[in-house]
Design a protein around this motif. Structure first.
Motif, PDB file in Angstrom:
ATOM      1  N   VAL A  22       0.857  -1.271  -0.129  1.00 55.19           N
ATOM      2  CA  VAL A  22      -0.005  -0.011   0.021  1.00 55.19           C
ATOM      3  C   VAL A  22       0.827   1.266   0.031  1.00 55.19           C
ATOM      4  CG1 VAL A  22      -1.514   1.492   1.477  1.00 55.19           C
ATOM      5  CG2 VAL A  22      -1.891  -1.070   0.915  1.00 55.19           C
ATOM      6  N   GLU A  23       1.882   1.408   0.712  1.00 53.99           N
ATOM      7  CA  GLU A  23       3.057   2.473   0.897  1.00 53.99           C
ATOM      8  C   GLU A  23       3.570   2.614  -0.281  1.00 53.99           C
ATOM      9  OE1 GLU A  23       6.715   4.329   3.672  1.00 53.99           O
ATOM     10  OE2 GLU A  23       5.721   2.185   3.911  1.00 53.99           O
ATOM     11  N   LYS A  24       4.058   1.445  -0.916  1.00 53.76           N
ATOM     12  CA  LYS A  24       4.901   1.603  -2.387  1.00 53.76           C
ATOM     13  C   LYS A  24       3.925   2.147  -3.422  1.00 53.76           C
ATOM     14  CE  LYS A  24       7.547  -1.215  -5.210  1.00 53.76           C
ATOM     15  NZ  LYS A  24       8.140  -2.261  -5.617  1.00 53.76           N
ATOM     16  N   SER A  25       2.652   1.572  -3.555  1.00 51.01           N
ATOM     17  CA  SER A  25       1.821   2.091  -4.497  1.00 51.01           C
ATOM     18  C   SER A  25       0.969   3.171  -4.172  1.00 51.01           C
ATOM     19  CB  SER A  25       0.811   1.011  -4.860  1.00 51.01           C
ATOM     20  OG  SER A  25       0.103   0.667  -3.933  1.00 51.01           O
ATOM     21  N   GLN A  26       1.067   3.810  -2.912  1.00 56.61           N
ATOM     22  CA  GLN A  26       0.287   4.996  -2.638  1.00 56.61           C
ATOM     23  C   GLN A  26      -1.399   4.717  -2.695  1.00 56.61           C
ATOM     24  OE1 GLN A  26       1.607   8.037  -1.309  1.00 56.61           O
ATOM     25  NE2 GLN A  26       3.287   6.352  -0.897  1.00 56.61           N
ATOM     26  N   ALA A  27      -1.688   3.366  -2.477  1.00 60.13           N
ATOM     27  CA  ALA A  27      -2.794   2.969  -2.640  1.00 60.13           C
ATOM     28  C   ALA A  27      -3.933   3.486  -1.438  1.00 60.13           C
ATOM     29  CB  ALA A  27      -2.926   1.481  -2.924  1.00 60.13           C
ATOM     30  N   GLU A  28      -5.271   3.600  -1.803  1.00 58.86           N
ATOM     31  CA  GLU A  28      -6.004   4.147  -0.612  1.00 58.86           C
ATOM     32  C   GLU A  28      -6.154   2.783   0.436  1.00 58.86           C
ATOM     33  OE1 GLU A  28      -9.710   5.351  -2.411  1.00 58.86           O
ATOM     34  OE2 GLU A  28      -8.755   6.544  -4.004  1.00 58.86           O
ATOM     35  N   TRP A  29      -6.227   1.780  -0.205  1.00 57.89           N
ATOM     36  CA  TRP A  29      -6.321   0.414   0.626  1.00 57.89           C
ATOM     37  C   TRP A  29      -5.921  -0.751   0.161  1.00 57.89           C
ATOM     38  CZ3 TRP A  29      -9.173  -2.784  -2.010  1.00 57.89           C
ATOM     39  CH2 TRP A  29     -10.123  -2.531  -2.853  1.00 57.89           C
ATOM     40  N   GLY A  30      -5.628  -1.635   0.675  1.00 60.46           N
ATOM     41  CA  GLY A  30      -5.347  -3.075   0.332  1.00 60.46           C
ATOM     42  C   GLY A  30      -6.083  -4.245   1.273  1.00 60.46           C
ATOM     43  N   MET A  31      -6.002  -5.154   0.605  1.00 60.20           N
ATOM     44  CA  MET A  31      -6.751  -6.309   1.442  1.00 60.20           C
ATOM     45  C   MET A  31      -6.155  -7.720   0.740  1.00 60.20           C
ATOM     46  SD  MET A  31     -10.616  -6.410  -0.101  1.00 60.20           S
ATOM     47  CE  MET A  31     -10.971  -6.275  -2.037  1.00 60.20           C
ATOM     48  N   GLY A  32      -6.020  -8.667   1.563  1.00 60.77           N
ATOM     49  CA  GLY A  32      -5.412  -9.995   1.277  1.00 60.77           C
ATOM     50  C   GLY A  32      -6.107 -11.288   2.145  1.00 60.77           C
ATOM     51  N   ILE A  33      -6.015 -12.449   1.378  1.00 62.97           N
ATOM     52  CA  ILE A  33      -6.637 -13.560   2.216  1.00 62.97           C
ATOM     53  C   ILE A  33      -5.673 -14.871   1.628  1.00 62.97           C
ATOM     54  CG2 ILE A  33      -8.547 -15.446   1.884  1.00 62.97           C
ATOM     55  CD1 ILE A  33     -10.547 -13.507   1.253  1.00 62.97           C
ATOM     56  N   LEU A  34      -5.380 -15.376   2.657  1.00 55.53           N
ATOM     57  CA  LEU A  34      -4.454 -16.789   2.325  1.00 55.53           C
ATOM     58  C   LEU A  34      -5.422 -17.904   2.903  1.00 55.53           C
ATOM     59  CD1 LEU A  34      -1.134 -15.404   3.741  1.00 55.53           C
ATOM     60  CD2 LEU A  34      -1.951 -15.688   1.252  1.00 55.53           C
ATOM     61  N   MET A  35      -5.557 -18.793   2.268  1.00 56.85           N
ATOM     62  CA  MET A  35      -6.601 -19.924   2.621  1.00 56.85           C
ATOM     63  C   MET A  35      -6.117 -21.355   2.233  1.00 56.85           C
ATOM     64  SD  MET A  35     -10.441 -19.668   1.221  1.00 56.85           S
ATOM     65  CE  MET A  35     -10.776 -20.811  -0.158  1.00 56.85           C
ATOM     66  N   ASP A  36      -6.313 -22.261   3.024  1.00 57.23           N
ATOM     67  CA  ASP A  36      -6.299 -23.666   2.748  1.00 57.23           C
ATOM     68  C   ASP A  36      -7.125 -24.347   1.659  1.00 57.23           C
ATOM     69  OD1 ASP A  36      -6.169 -26.476   2.732  1.00 57.23           O
ATOM     70  OD2 ASP A  36      -5.712 -26.655   4.854  1.00 57.23           O
ATOM     71  N   PRO A  37      -6.516 -24.540   0.233  1.00 52.85           N
ATOM     72  CA  PRO A  37      -7.406 -24.633  -0.547  1.00 52.85           C
ATOM     73  C   PRO A  37      -8.389 -25.988  -0.454  1.00 52.85           C
ATOM     74  CG  PRO A  37      -5.286 -24.931  -1.231  1.00 52.85           C
ATOM     75  CD  PRO A  37      -5.061 -24.367  -0.141  1.00 52.85           C
ATOM     76  N   HIS A  38      -7.765 -26.951   0.293  1.00 48.48           N
ATOM     77  CA  HIS A  38      -8.418 -28.038   0.490  1.00 48.48           C
ATOM     78  C   HIS A  38      -9.594 -28.077   1.314  1.00 48.48           C
ATOM     79  CE1 HIS A  38      -5.631 -30.083  -1.746  1.00 48.48           C
ATOM     80  NE2 HIS A  38      -4.342 -29.428  -1.236  1.00 48.48           N
ATOM     81  N   SER A  39      -9.432 -27.456   2.739  1.00 41.56           N
ATOM     82  CA  SER A  39     -10.517 -27.456   3.555  1.00 41.56           C
ATOM     83  C   SER A  39     -11.431 -26.088   3.657  1.00 41.56           C
ATOM     84  CB  SER A  39      -9.691 -27.380   5.025  1.00 41.56           C
ATOM     85  OG  SER A  39      -9.118 -26.141   5.419  1.00 41.56           O
ATOM     86  N   GLY A  40     -10.665 -24.881   3.207  1.00 41.50           N
ATOM     87  CA  GLY A  40     -11.481 -23.822   2.866  1.00 41.50           C
ATOM     88  C   GLY A  40     -11.217 -22.922   4.157  1.00 41.50           C
ATOM     89  N   GLY A  41     -10.427 -23.322   4.941  1.00 41.88           N
ATOM     90  CA  GLY A  41      -9.933 -22.839   6.289  1.00 41.88           C
ATOM     91  C   GLY A  41      -9.009 -21.510   5.983  1.00 41.88           C
ATOM     92  N   ILE A  42      -9.670 -20.409   6.452  1.00 41.83           N
ATOM     93  CA  ILE A  42      -8.853 -19.257   6.154  1.00 41.83           C
ATOM     94  C   ILE A  42      -7.752 -18.598   7.244  1.00 41.83           C
ATOM     95  CG2 ILE A  42      -8.957 -16.471   5.918  1.00 41.83           C
ATOM     96  CD1 ILE A  42     -12.090 -17.092   5.119  1.00 41.83           C
ATOM     97  N   LEU A  43      -6.427 -19.084   6.613  1.00 44.06           N
ATOM     98  CA  LEU A  43      -5.276 -18.694   7.660  1.00 44.06           C
ATOM     99  C   LEU A  43      -4.795 -17.314   7.921  1.00 44.06           C
ATOM    100  CD1 LEU A  43      -3.174 -21.375   5.451  1.00 44.06           C
ATOM    101  CD2 LEU A  43      -4.475 -21.751   7.395  1.00 44.06           C
ATOM    102  N   ALA A  44      -5.258 -16.504   6.973  1.00 46.07           N
ATOM    103  CA  ALA A  44      -5.024 -15.033   7.062  1.00 46.07           C
ATOM    104  C   ALA A  44      -6.020 -14.197   6.522  1.00 46.07           C
ATOM    105  CB  ALA A  44      -3.595 -14.518   6.914  1.00 46.07           C
ATOM    106  N   LEU A  45      -6.371 -13.218   6.992  1.00 48.61           N
ATOM    107  CA  LEU A  45      -7.334 -12.341   6.002  1.00 48.61           C
ATOM    108  C   LEU A  45      -7.049 -10.949   6.886  1.00 48.61           C
ATOM    109  CD1 LEU A  45     -11.029 -12.553   5.364  1.00 48.61           C
ATOM    110  CD2 LEU A  45     -10.203 -10.372   6.149  1.00 48.61           C
ATOM    111  N   ALA A  46      -6.725  -9.818   5.869  1.00 51.01           N
ATOM    112  CA  ALA A  46      -6.248  -8.710   6.466  1.00 51.01           C
ATOM    113  C   ALA A  46      -6.809  -7.376   5.506  1.00 51.01           C
ATOM    114  CB  ALA A  46      -4.706  -8.648   6.492  1.00 51.01           C
ATOM    115  N   ILE A  47      -7.219  -6.273   6.089  1.00 53.06           N
ATOM    116  CA  ILE A  47      -7.471  -5.187   5.552  1.00 53.06           C
ATOM    117  C   ILE A  47      -6.685  -3.916   6.036  1.00 53.06           C
ATOM    118  CG2 ILE A  47      -9.417  -3.645   4.862  1.00 53.06           C
ATOM    119  CD1 ILE A  47     -10.175  -6.495   4.261  1.00 53.06           C
ATOM    120  N   ARG A  48      -6.191  -3.140   4.841  1.00 52.15           N
ATOM    121  CA  ARG A  48      -5.250  -1.947   5.382  1.00 52.15           C
ATOM    122  C   ARG A  48      -6.164  -0.983   4.783  1.00 52.15           C
ATOM    123  NH1 ARG A  48      -3.517  -4.867   8.909  1.00 52.15           N
ATOM    124  NH2 ARG A  48      -1.518  -3.536   9.475  1.00 52.15           N
TER     125      ARG A  48
END
Length: 550
Positions: free
Chosen positions: A260-286
């Motif tokens: 976000v800092e490098k691109s001077q974006a208004e916001w950023g978001m990301g998800i990291l998920m276990d593709p087999h179980s669907g369990g979300i390992l991380a979810l972040a909003i900036r």
């Protein structure tokens, strides 16, 4: 010679020799029964009354020495998947007053206002308020959540009690990791109720029920446990265990901050998920916020954009177009396709361009360089009806049925609402609005070998004794792609990060697959797109052979 004596007139007997009961006897028996029933009813009523209001057992003098107090118990904790504490209760000091024991309310208000930085008039009105019967109240909050400096200014607690003041210890919610996974965890408001995130969606499990104790008191109105009159036990809250991994969550947030800092974006978001179980390992909003100080940020910052914000996926959506075409046998990775040297007019009027001018190349190369022209041609071969069915098969236009609150279904107009240009536009991710969660699930189909999974963030809930009272139950696996199709798509996505537009995602430790997307942002008022505003997207998985993360 025998004789028979005469039988008295009133001594008639039945055949078995028993004298029948007269009317007067029956009346007496009935009267006795009624008296017994009345007595029994009075006893039952008395017992019931004592249970409902035990103070009836005492006279007026006794009642003045009886008080009731709540027995607070902690709300349930929230942990990550490895048992690391993310949310808990802790005790903080607050100051209360008993105005009925204070002689000079105005003087007390003046003193406390100076010591605790309060408004004197407001505090005086609070202290001098009376009950419906005209008496001063016996309990008023003066200031909650006292700081160490406040405690130092107040001085000796014993002396405070003599002045009608008291230090009370309240249970408040505490988030030891502060802003970590803020939009997943949510927070608890001042009324001890979940207000956002898991704190709200799993409120019924996390919530604790205070107990109640009624007992005689000493001269300072302290309840004497040994002289308890009535008692209702408290009920502790259950503990929630997330699928979130705090270490992975922390790294995702750190990388999002950098991007976000490098691109001077208004916001950023990301998800990291276990593709087999669907369990979300991380979810972040900036940007995020400190859960302990949620009241210092505007409410719109609480929104979990990963499940509610809708955006055009751009070229990241080409994975769906190509996977459908490969599944239907319409294209193969080595089949040649003419990319028209970067300019194409599919309808004779609308112009489609590529950022890299390619001629006739293997389809795998056109995919690596994210050719709009190649996928537009594939979509035309597939036809609108079949393409529409595949978009819906991947779950777009509907929620993922996750356990995250306020999830949007996105925006997708089905076949009967298409225009003449919709088939082409949809093929490279325009005319459709998706959520980040939907995009993560669609890429998980490629990563896990063809199955549509249900994303979730809560793994289980345990009670205070460690017994499981809730566990996530995955839906029956729903295959939408053959494993061979998924394997081909993995290799195509690997070419994107080794030779194509996603080279920044190529790492030496693992073989990675993915797809980039750059989508112009549509004008909110309609009328096309902004010329200088974009969403930059990357979706992928690793390691390539047996993906563990999307």
């Amino acid at each position: 010679m025998t004789t028979r004596s005469a039988r008295p007139r009133n001594s008639t007997r039945t055949a078995n020799g028993i004298r029948p009961v007269g009317k007067s006897h029956r009346r007496r028996i009935l009267a006795i029964k009624c008296l017994l029933l009345i007595g029994l009813a009075a006893i039952v009523f008395r017992l019931f009354s004592l249970h409902i209001n035990p103070k009836w057992n005492y006279n007026e003098a006794d009642i003045s020495h009886i008080a009731e107090a709540a027995i607070p118990v902690p709300r349930g904790n929230i942990y990550d998947q490895r048992g690391r504490l993310l949310a808990t209760d802790h005790q903080v000091p607050s100051l209360s007053a008993d105005p009925s024991r204070i002689d000079d309310l105005r003087g007390m208000a003046r003193t406390l206002a100076a010591r605790l930085n309060l408004d004197e008039d407001t505090l005086y009105r609070r202290l001098s308020a009376r009950t419906a019967s005209g008496n001063y109240r016996k309990f008023v909050w003066v200031k909650r959540e006292l700081s160490p400096e406040d405690l130092a200014m107040l001085g000796d607690p014993a002396k405070l009690r003599e002045e009608g003041l008291r230090i009370e210890y309240e249970r408040l919610r505490h988030y030891p990791q502060r802003e970590l996974a803020a939009h997943v965890i949510g927070f608890v408001n001042r009324d001890r109720q979940g207000a956002e995130g898991v704190e709200l969606s799993f409120e019924d499990y996390l919530r604790s029920t205070p107990g109640r104790r009624v007992a005689r008191t000493d001269r300072d109105r302290n309840l004497l446990t040994s002289l308890t009159v009535d008692y209702d036990p408290p009920k502790r809250g259950n503990h929630v265990f997330l699928t979130i991994d705090a270490d992975i969550q922390s790294r995702l947030e750190r990388e999002l901050d950098r991007a976000v800092e490098k691109s001077q974006a208004e916001w950023g978001m990301g998800i990291l998920m276990d593709p087999h179980s669907g369990g979300i390992l991380a979810l972040a909003i900036r940007p995020a916020f400190d859960l302990n100080r949620y009241n210092e940020v505007p409410p719109e910052q609480f929104t979990n954009l990963a499940v509610s914000n809708i955006f055009e996926p751009g070229s990241a959506f080409k994975v769906i177009t190509v996977a459908a075409a490969i599944e239907e046998g319409m294209i193969g990775p080595h089949d040649p396709i003419n990319c028209e040297m970067g300019v194409y007019y599919p309808h004779g009027r609308r112009r489609i361009t590529d950022t890299r001018a390619l001629g006739v190349v293997p389809f795998s190369e056109s995919f690596a360089y994210s050719s709009n022209i190649s996928v537009a041609k594939i979509a035309r071969v597939m036809g609108p009806d079949l393409f529409d069915a595949w978009i819906q098969r991947f779950g777009f236009g509907q929620t993922t049925n996750s356990d995250l609150r306020m999830e949007s279904a996105g925006i997708y107009r089905t076949r009967r609402h298409w225009s003449g240009a919709s088939l082409t536009s949809l093929s490279f991710g325009q005319e459709i609005g998706v959520t980040l969660l939907q995009l993560a699930r669609s890429f998980s189909v490629i990563a896990n070998g063809g199955y549509l999974v249900r994303p979730h963030v809560v793994d289980r809930v345990e009670n205070a004794y460690g017994e499981t009272v809730y566990a996530f139950e995955p839906e029956a696996p729903r295959r939408i792609l053959h494993e061979s199709t998924a394997s081909i798509m993995k290799e195509l996505c690997h070419l994107v990060v080794t030779d194509g537009t996603g080279r920044h995602a190529n790492i030496p430790e693992y073989r990675v697959g993915g797809k980039t997307g750059t989508a112009q942002i549509a004008r909110a008022e309609g009328g096309g797109y902004y010329s200088n505003r974009y969403n930059a997207i990357f979706a992928g998985f690793a390691p390539l052979n047996e993906p563990r993360i999307t």
